[in-house]
Enzyme design. Sequence first.
Site, short mmCIF file in Angstrom:
data_model
loop_
_atom_site.label_atom_id
_atom_site.label_comp_id
_atom_site.label_asym_id
_atom_site.label_seq_id
_atom_site.Cartn_x
_atom_site.Cartn_y
_atom_site.Cartn_z
N PRO A 101 -16.48 78.51 28.24
CA PRO A 101 -17.61 78.78 29.14
C PRO A 101 -17.18 78.68 30.60
CG PRO A 101 -18.14 77.03 27.55
CD PRO A 101 -16.70 77.35 27.36
N GLY A 107 -12.25 74.01 32.17
CA GLY A 107 -10.95 74.54 32.59
C GLY A 107 -10.78 76.04 32.43
N SER A 108 -11.89 76.77 32.43
CA SER A 108 -11.80 78.21 32.19
C SER A 108 -10.89 78.92 33.21
CB SER A 108 -13.22 78.78 32.19
OG SER A 108 -13.29 79.96 32.86
N ASP A 152 -6.38 70.38 36.48
CA ASP A 152 -6.74 71.43 35.52
C ASP A 152 -5.52 72.28 35.16
OD1 ASP A 152 -9.30 70.51 35.77
OD2 ASP A 152 -10.20 72.48 36.05
O1 PMV Z 1 -12.73 72.14 36.87
P1 PMV Z 1 -13.64 70.98 36.61
O2 PMV Z 1 -15.09 71.26 36.81
O3 PMV Z 1 -13.31 70.29 35.34
O4 PMV Z 1 -13.37 69.87 37.74
C1 PMV Z 1 -12.11 69.49 38.13
C2 PMV Z 1 -12.05 68.06 38.42
C3 PMV Z 1 -12.39 67.59 39.84
O5 PMV Z 1 -11.84 66.28 39.90
C4 PMV Z 1 -13.88 67.54 40.05
C5 PMV Z 1 -11.76 68.46 40.90
C6 PMV Z 1 -10.24 68.38 40.96
O6 PMV Z 1 -9.65 69.26 41.59
O7 PMV Z 1 -9.64 67.46 40.40
#
Ligand code: PMV
Length: 313
Positions: A101, A107-108, A152
């Site tokens: 999603p 992590g899309s 990510d």
């Molecule tokens: O991509 P997401 O929504 O899983 O968020 C990444 C994690 C954060 O700590 C919020 C941002 C980051 O760059 O580490």
Amino acid sequence: MPAISASAPGKVILFGEHAVVYGQPAIAVPINQVSAKAIITPLINQPSGTIHIDAPEINLNAAVTELRPDDPLATALNHTLQAMGIEQPPAFKLRVTSTIPLAAGLGSGAAVSVAIIRAVSGFLGQFLGDDQVSALAYEVEKLYHGTPSGIDNTVVAYAKPVYFIKGQPLETFTIDQPFTIVIADTGFSTPTRVTVGHVRSAWQADPTAYDVIFNAIGDIARQARAVIEGGQSAELGPLMDANHVELRKMGVSSPELDKLVQVARQAGALGAKLSGGGRGGNMIALVEADQAEAIAQTLQNAGATHTIVTKVL
Ligand code: PMV
């Protein structure tokens, strides 16, 4: 040149999101039930340098030259070509599909980038190591996140559980006893760059208060690593609960996330928290393996639009 494809998993952050942007450790694991895929087919009889991108889920079907320079897919492609020193590759079509999603903390964006980087480099006959793939995907993450920590692209490129500290060499760690988590989607989403931007403004307005929160989350992530390596995974439950409290203080939860966290605990989860950027997206709950499906169903009955049960190994 034959057609070639590459895929990359989704991910969840178990502990430490947001604080990781400020130098604290975080723990993330790949999620293999969802993935992004890039398929490259040579375009015979077309001039070299011709590249067509087809990404049906985001209604994209265009020549790469027609895309904005900051288009994330074109950026992944162009950075890969640059890294390989290739200006005019043989003509090809790049098709990108994904079951992850969008903007939901799974992590899309990173998975799409990693799949493209691997497929393009493979098609052109060059092997890039996980570290190079991760570094290239990080360049694209900057478009999504503004100031990404790099967690990510790292967990998705290495496809292993990671203990991640921004700017430090990757640390993988051993999971002594596998444990089960349920991932549940609120059905709402806020782009990560928005929540990351909110936290940055709030930190700038009150650095002392936010540093206390970031440090508390760092302590939780360190304890979580020790618990996972020590095989006492049930103890991760209270640590998830504590991490969620800190994320609420930070202002990145939402009524929908709080509700699913509460429902999971009432249904028997050992602990639960939001995962990723927050203000929507997904939450995760630590569960006993034999209760996972029932808890996932209860979360769906409470409004979760999608659930995934996964074993962390
Ligand atoms: O991509 P997401 O929504 O899983 O968020 C990444 C994690 C954060 O700590 C919020 C941002 C980051 O760059 O580490």
